[in-house]
Design an enzyme around this catalytic site. Structure first.
Site, PDB file in Angstrom:
ATOM      1  N   SER A 166     -70.310 -15.167   0.674  1.00 34.03           N
ATOM      2  CA  SER A 166     -69.625 -16.429   0.956  1.00 34.03           C
ATOM      3  C   SER A 166     -69.982 -17.513  -0.057  1.00 34.03           C
ATOM      4  CB  SER A 166     -69.933 -16.862   2.400  1.00 34.03           C
ATOM      5  OG  SER A 166     -69.072 -17.898   2.809  1.00 34.03           O
TER       6      SER A 166
ATOM      7  N   ASP B  15     -59.055 -12.912   4.746  1.00 30.86           N
ATOM      8  CA  ASP B  15     -60.402 -13.446   4.923  1.00 30.86           C
ATOM      9  C   ASP B  15     -60.429 -14.417   6.103  1.00 30.86           C
ATOM     10  OD1 ASP B  15     -62.519 -15.594   4.467  1.00 30.86           O
ATOM     11  OD2 ASP B  15     -63.087 -14.159   2.910  1.00 30.86           O
TER      12      ASP B  15
ATOM     13  N   HIS C 103     -65.125 -11.527   6.915  1.00 28.45           N
ATOM     14  CA  HIS C 103     -65.732 -12.406   5.921  1.00 28.45           C
ATOM     15  C   HIS C 103     -67.162 -11.950   5.699  1.00 28.45           C
ATOM     16  CE1 HIS C 103     -66.100 -16.120   3.597  1.00 28.45           C
ATOM     17  NE2 HIS C 103     -67.283 -16.323   4.167  1.00 28.45           N
TER      18      HIS C 103
END
Length: 391
Positions: A171, A267, A334
């Site tokens: 991330s 995502d 994610h």
């Protein structure tokens, strides 16, 4: 705006779930404090280091933790009272798994490497560099200094002899892996094989449901507050506004170091915060859909499909270059490389009959190239998890 300021909390699961090969103790980098390389609250940066062994003793993977960003004094002040802004609140031990896993059966290519998880406590994807500290809020915006202090410390601990090295992240940490990739390559020995891996860090310069780009506005605030401009790749900032260089699609074209992108076309964080941020969803029509695609209307699903089209266009610098790798599945997820289950597990996501671990390992060692794009709908891949994976 307030919703997005606090949305980083939805990215923290990876930071608190302990699974895998056993707890790795924290290392506080106290020597960095004198250099001004500190967390938001002024505390020392930290990392977890599991030493390599056997054939992996001179191989290194430096993985940066994720956890969103902060855009103003209020949101950064809130962070500094958590592990995302202060090492004082970080868990002392961390279980390594997935790409950091220490078991050969679940991480065959990297299990015996020197494996490091760099904790994230600056709120700027390790790009901040503001000298002044306002006595009213006592916030330190020093993410870029933190990153360099950690790398320098690891070099002194043996990374200067690296034969193979990977800079990776999840991330916001994966975005940092892209932004710092060429610098990492330049620091490492010229004889070393050095590559970078981004897991759910390919945040796109997307159009949201209002027709605007709320994420650009959001990133512009991050860059301005943290003084990030001077830490971003000059190859990008020399051509466009600094905040546009927070988008990988604008940085990757001029990158020299090989990059592998692991991402979900749908995502889950980007659907919630790039496509349908709460700030522009005035009537909350997307509240249910963006958290569970099964609850989307036909019209919303068409818009979600359009987001995938935006993602595909943004990824063109990746799949147009042979040295780069791409694992783009159609999951609503994610960060997929942090757990053994999604990295290499029997029930983990697959694209072109390959698990993520196989794709990355083969690409890194040059056994085979991998640039594969999944089937086009969010329900077409039976290997995707039944629920979104916000690691």
């Amino acid at each position: 705006m307030e919703k997005l300021k606090q949305c980083w909390s939805s990215l923290l699961v990876l930071a608190v779930v302990v699974i895998g090969t056993g707890a790795v103790p924290i290392t506080y980098l106290q020597s960095a404090v004198a250099k001004g390389a500190v967390c938001l609250d002024g505390s020392a940066p930290a990392y977890h280091f599991d030493k390599g062994f056997g054939s992996g003793v001179n191989n290194w993977i430096v993985h940066m933790e994720g956890g969103g960003w902060c855009t103003d004094v209020a949101s950064c002040s809130a962070r500094k009272n958590t592990m995302k802004g202060s090492s004082k609140f970080m868990n002392k031990d961390f279980g390594f798994s997935g790409i950091l896993g220490g078991k050969q059966n679940t991480n065959p290519d990297f299990y015996n490497w020197n494996r490091i998880k760099v904790r994230y406590c600056d709120g700027s994807s390790f790009t901040g560099n503001v000298e002044a500290v306002n006595p009213a809020n006592k916030l330190f915006f020093r993410g870029a200094r933190v990153w360099r202090a950690v790398i320098d410390d690891l070099m002194a601990k043996g990374m200067k002899n690296a034969q193979n090295a990977i800079l990776s992240g999840c991330s916001a940490g994966a975005l940092a892996a892209i932004l710092h990739c060429d610098t990492f390559r330049a620091i490492l020995p010229p004889t070393a094989r050095v590559k970078c891996v981004s897991d759910a860090g390919y945040f796109i310069h997307g159009t949201d449901i209002s027709g605007g780009s709320y994420i650009q506005t959001y990133y512009s605030k991050v860059v301005a507050l943290h003084g990030s401009a001077k830490s971003l790749p000059v190859s990008c900032t020399s051509k466009m506004k600094p905040e546009l260089c927070f988008f990988p699609q604008n940085v990757v074209p001029s990158m020299r170091t090989p990059l592998f992108v692991i991402n979900a076309a749908f995502d889950s964080w980007q659907i919630k915060n790039v496509l349908a941020p709460t700030a522009v969803d005035k009537r909350k029509e997307w509240k249910n859909c963006k958290h569970d695609l099964k609850k989307c209307t036909a019209a919303q699903l068409k818009t979600v499909q359009g987001f995938r089209d935006q993602m595909m266009r943004a990824l063109s610098p990746v799949h147009s270059t042979p040295s780069r790798g791409l694992f783009l599945d159609s999951c609503h997820a994610h960060c997929q490389g942090g757990s053994a289950a999604s990295w290499s597990g029997a029930k983990g996501p697959q694209v072109a009959n390959s698990k993520i671990s196989q794709a990355v390992g083969n690409w890194f060692y040059g056994r085979s190239a991998f640039q594969k794009i999944d089937c086009p709908s969010p329900i077409c891949n039976p290997t995707c998890p039944a629920i979104s994976t916000d690691e």
